[in-house]
Design a protein around this motif. Sequence first.
Motif, PDB file in Angstrom:
ATOM      1  N   GLY A  96       0.869  -4.964  -8.306  1.00 47.45           N
ATOM      2  CA  GLY A  96      -0.373  -4.282  -7.981  1.00 47.45           C
ATOM      3  C   GLY A  96      -0.404  -3.926  -6.509  1.00 47.45           C
ATOM      4  N   GLY A  97      -1.502  -3.328  -6.079  1.00 46.22           N
ATOM      5  CA  GLY A  97      -1.612  -2.934  -4.689  1.00 46.22           C
ATOM      6  C   GLY A  97      -2.613  -1.809  -4.538  1.00 46.22           C
ATOM      7  N   ILE A  98      -2.468  -1.048  -3.463  1.00 43.57           N
ATOM      8  CA  ILE A  98      -3.411   0.022  -3.146  1.00 43.57           C
ATOM      9  C   ILE A  98      -2.676   1.354  -3.166  1.00 43.57           C
ATOM     10  N   ILE A  99      -3.271   2.338  -3.846  1.00 41.81           N
ATOM     11  CA  ILE A  99      -2.709   3.683  -3.936  1.00 41.81           C
ATOM     12  C   ILE A  99      -3.584   4.627  -3.117  1.00 41.81           C
ATOM     13  N   GLY A 100      -3.002   5.180  -2.065  1.00 42.08           N
ATOM     14  CA  GLY A 100      -3.733   6.128  -1.221  1.00 42.08           C
ATOM     15  C   GLY A 100      -2.889   7.344  -0.933  1.00 42.08           C
ATOM     16  N   ILE A 101      -2.492   8.057  -1.987  1.00 39.50           N
ATOM     17  CA  ILE A 101      -1.518   9.142  -1.835  1.00 39.50           C
ATOM     18  C   ILE A 101      -2.165  10.495  -1.566  1.00 39.50           C
ATOM     19  N   GLY A 102      -3.486  10.544  -1.357  1.00 31.70           N
ATOM     20  CA  GLY A 102      -4.115  11.806  -0.995  1.00 31.70           C
ATOM     21  C   GLY A 102      -4.481  12.658  -2.194  1.00 31.70           C
ATOM     22  N   PRO A 103      -4.811  13.930  -1.951  1.00 26.31           N
ATOM     23  CA  PRO A 103      -5.296  14.809  -3.025  1.00 26.31           C
ATOM     24  C   PRO A 103      -4.224  15.127  -4.036  1.00 26.31           C
ATOM     25  N   ARG A 104      -4.656  15.328  -5.291  1.00 24.23           N
ATOM     26  CA  ARG A 104      -3.740  15.613  -6.391  1.00 24.23           C
ATOM     27  C   ARG A 104      -3.680  17.099  -6.693  1.00 24.23           C
ATOM     28  N   ALA A 105      -4.691  17.854  -6.302  1.00 22.72           N
ATOM     29  CA  ALA A 105      -4.732  19.291  -6.586  1.00 22.72           C
ATOM     30  C   ALA A 105      -5.743  19.925  -5.642  1.00 22.72           C
ATOM     31  N   ALA A 106      -5.899  21.231  -5.765  1.00 21.86           N
ATOM     32  CA  ALA A 106      -6.769  21.954  -4.838  1.00 21.86           C
ATOM     33  C   ALA A 106      -8.071  22.373  -5.514  1.00 21.86           C
ATOM     34  N   ASP A 107      -9.172  21.679  -5.167  1.00 24.48           N
ATOM     35  CA  ASP A 107     -10.507  22.135  -5.545  1.00 24.48           C
ATOM     36  C   ASP A 107     -11.132  22.938  -4.414  1.00 24.48           C
ATOM     37  N   ALA A 108     -10.594  22.762  -3.213  1.00 20.33           N
ATOM     38  CA  ALA A 108     -10.974  23.562  -2.054  1.00 20.33           C
ATOM     39  C   ALA A 108      -9.738  23.687  -1.183  1.00 20.33           C
ATOM     40  N   TYR A 145     -15.570   9.131   3.068  1.00 19.10           N
ATOM     41  CA  TYR A 145     -15.205   8.594   1.753  1.00 19.10           C
ATOM     42  C   TYR A 145     -13.886   7.841   1.836  1.00 19.10           C
ATOM     43  N   ALA A 146     -12.905   8.439   2.512  1.00 15.49           N
ATOM     44  CA  ALA A 146     -11.574   7.836   2.582  1.00 15.49           C
ATOM     45  C   ALA A 146     -11.619   6.481   3.259  1.00 15.49           C
ATOM     46  N   MET A 147     -12.219   6.431   4.437  1.00  9.61           N
ATOM     47  CA  MET A 147     -12.190   5.189   5.203  1.00  9.61           C
ATOM     48  C   MET A 147     -13.069   4.114   4.570  1.00  9.61           C
ATOM     49  N   ILE A 148     -14.220   4.506   4.034  1.00 11.62           N
ATOM     50  CA  ILE A 148     -15.086   3.523   3.362  1.00 11.62           C
ATOM     51  C   ILE A 148     -14.384   2.957   2.131  1.00 11.62           C
ATOM     52  N   SER A 149     -13.716   3.810   1.361  1.00 12.64           N
ATOM     53  CA  SER A 149     -13.042   3.313   0.155  1.00 12.64           C
ATOM     54  C   SER A 149     -11.908   2.356   0.513  1.00 12.64           C
ATOM     55  N   GLY A 150     -11.174   2.644   1.598  1.00 16.83           N
ATOM     56  CA  GLY A 150     -10.135   1.725   2.039  1.00 16.83           C
ATOM     57  C   GLY A 150     -10.703   0.381   2.439  1.00 16.83           C
ATOM     58  N   ILE A 195       0.856  -1.183   0.000  1.00 18.88           N
ATOM     59  CA  ILE A 195       0.000   0.000   0.000  1.00 18.88           C
ATOM     60  C   ILE A 195       0.894   1.236   0.000  1.00 18.88           C
ATOM     61  N   ILE A 196       0.598   2.173  -0.879  1.00 22.04           N
ATOM     62  CA  ILE A 196       1.321   3.444  -0.896  1.00 22.04           C
ATOM     63  C   ILE A 196       0.448   4.498  -0.227  1.00 22.04           C
ATOM     64  N   GLY A 219      -4.226  -3.486 -11.986  1.00 20.96           N
ATOM     65  CA  GLY A 219      -3.941  -4.198 -10.748  1.00 20.96           C
ATOM     66  C   GLY A 219      -3.843  -3.319  -9.519  1.00 20.96           C
ATOM     67  N   LYS A 220      -4.137  -2.026  -9.676  1.00 17.94           N
ATOM     68  CA  LYS A 220      -4.013  -1.095  -8.557  1.00 17.94           C
ATOM     69  C   LYS A 220      -5.373  -0.537  -8.170  1.00 17.94           C
ATOM     70  N   TYR A 221      -5.590  -0.483  -6.864  1.00 18.54           N
ATOM     71  CA  TYR A 221      -6.827   0.032  -6.279  1.00 18.54           C
ATOM     72  C   TYR A 221      -6.557   1.447  -5.771  1.00 18.54           C
ATOM     73  N   TYR A 222      -7.290   2.422  -6.299  1.00 18.03           N
ATOM     74  CA  TYR A 222      -7.130   3.805  -5.857  1.00 18.03           C
ATOM     75  C   TYR A 222      -8.184   4.106  -4.786  1.00 18.03           C
ATOM     76  N   VAL A 223      -7.734   4.661  -3.661  1.00 15.23           N
ATOM     77  CA  VAL A 223      -8.635   4.896  -2.535  1.00 15.23           C
ATOM     78  C   VAL A 223      -8.576   6.357  -2.096  1.00 15.23           C
TER      79      VAL A 223
END
Length: 374
Positions: A136-148, A262-267, A7-8, A241-245
């Motif tokens: 493969g694995g899980i990608i959970g690297i957080g936000p990519r840009a600022a919408d807020a 959203y974060a915890m449910i997706s994980g 997991i990343i 093969g990668k799950y984005y959360v």
Amino acid sequence: MTKEIEIIGAGPAGLVAAINLAKADYKVAVYEEKPDVGHRFHGDFQGLENWSSEEDAAVLLERLGIQINYTCQPYSELTVFDANFNKRIIRSQRPLFYLVQRGHAPGCLDYGLMEQAIEAGVEIVFNRRVDKLEKGGIIGIGPRAADAIAKGIVFNTNMEDIAAAILDDRLAPKGYAYLLIHKGKATMATCMFRDFTSERECFERTVETFKKVFPNLDIIDAKEFGGYGNFFFDKPAFENGKYYVGEAAGLQDCLWGFGMRYAMISGFLAARAMIENKDYEELIRENLIPIQKTSLVNRFLFEKLGNRGYTYFINRLARGNTIKKVGRQYRPSLVKNLIYPVAGIVYKSRLVDKGCHSENCLCVWCRCRKGEVC
């Protein structure tokens, strides 16, 4: 044969996935490029919202296999001001939200999840950036840009516990300013969805206004912080093969930016997909996408209100069963399904994934692996 998974990212989404996988006898390694969990946070208070679902957040955490070993204080009362300083108190028999603290210290959500992961047998490797997941694995690297964005301070105070918000576009364009106090510690911030370049001015107005509406508010040992959130719909949650959360999958509340659910449910769903050999994207479509799309419609409508409309909105919320009223707005309906394509067009440029999904991204234009958004 031992099942292994990498997991990343050691955020809530990645750690919830890790905890559930470890409990199912997977050998789990989590790689975090920062030196500790909660590196984006500074002990600031946030709200784990309790209105978008009839399932109470405390019950949800139990269902997700998460213990409460961190500050998780229910708040059933919210003091709200409009742009003219008119005050309304919103009360609910059921908690409006659970106050949690973010960061790397004991008592913080991030620290608590880390402790649970380690107890479950998860290996967490800090100061390690992983550029490729060969299996493969899980990608959970957080936000990519600022919408807020959020700009605020954490501080000590002698003022009594309170949760307060101000709806005023001069303080928080198309968003809200908030003050959360719990046991002598406080967080004050402006949460902005537009006009990011006026961040400093909006923040200063926020501090000035909260001092005006709460004359006994004392601010001791203030430390500034900033944060940002990101949402999008255009990329698959499972790819190669990668799950984005979490926000790495664009999963975020578009209305007010309350994204911890959203974060915890997706994980949890990513772990469930692996353990039970289920379709992760189908699980996401069933459990999260409908309310996220509805939240985008809510954002589209909220931005039409302006300061005069906010007054009406506050007064309406303060009458009757507040949490039921807000919850109803998160349920998909025929009307909101009809509005969604319009909202999607309006926010099209903001809904595009700002990341290229490349694990060794060096793009200047995207925010795949950038630690900060300038």
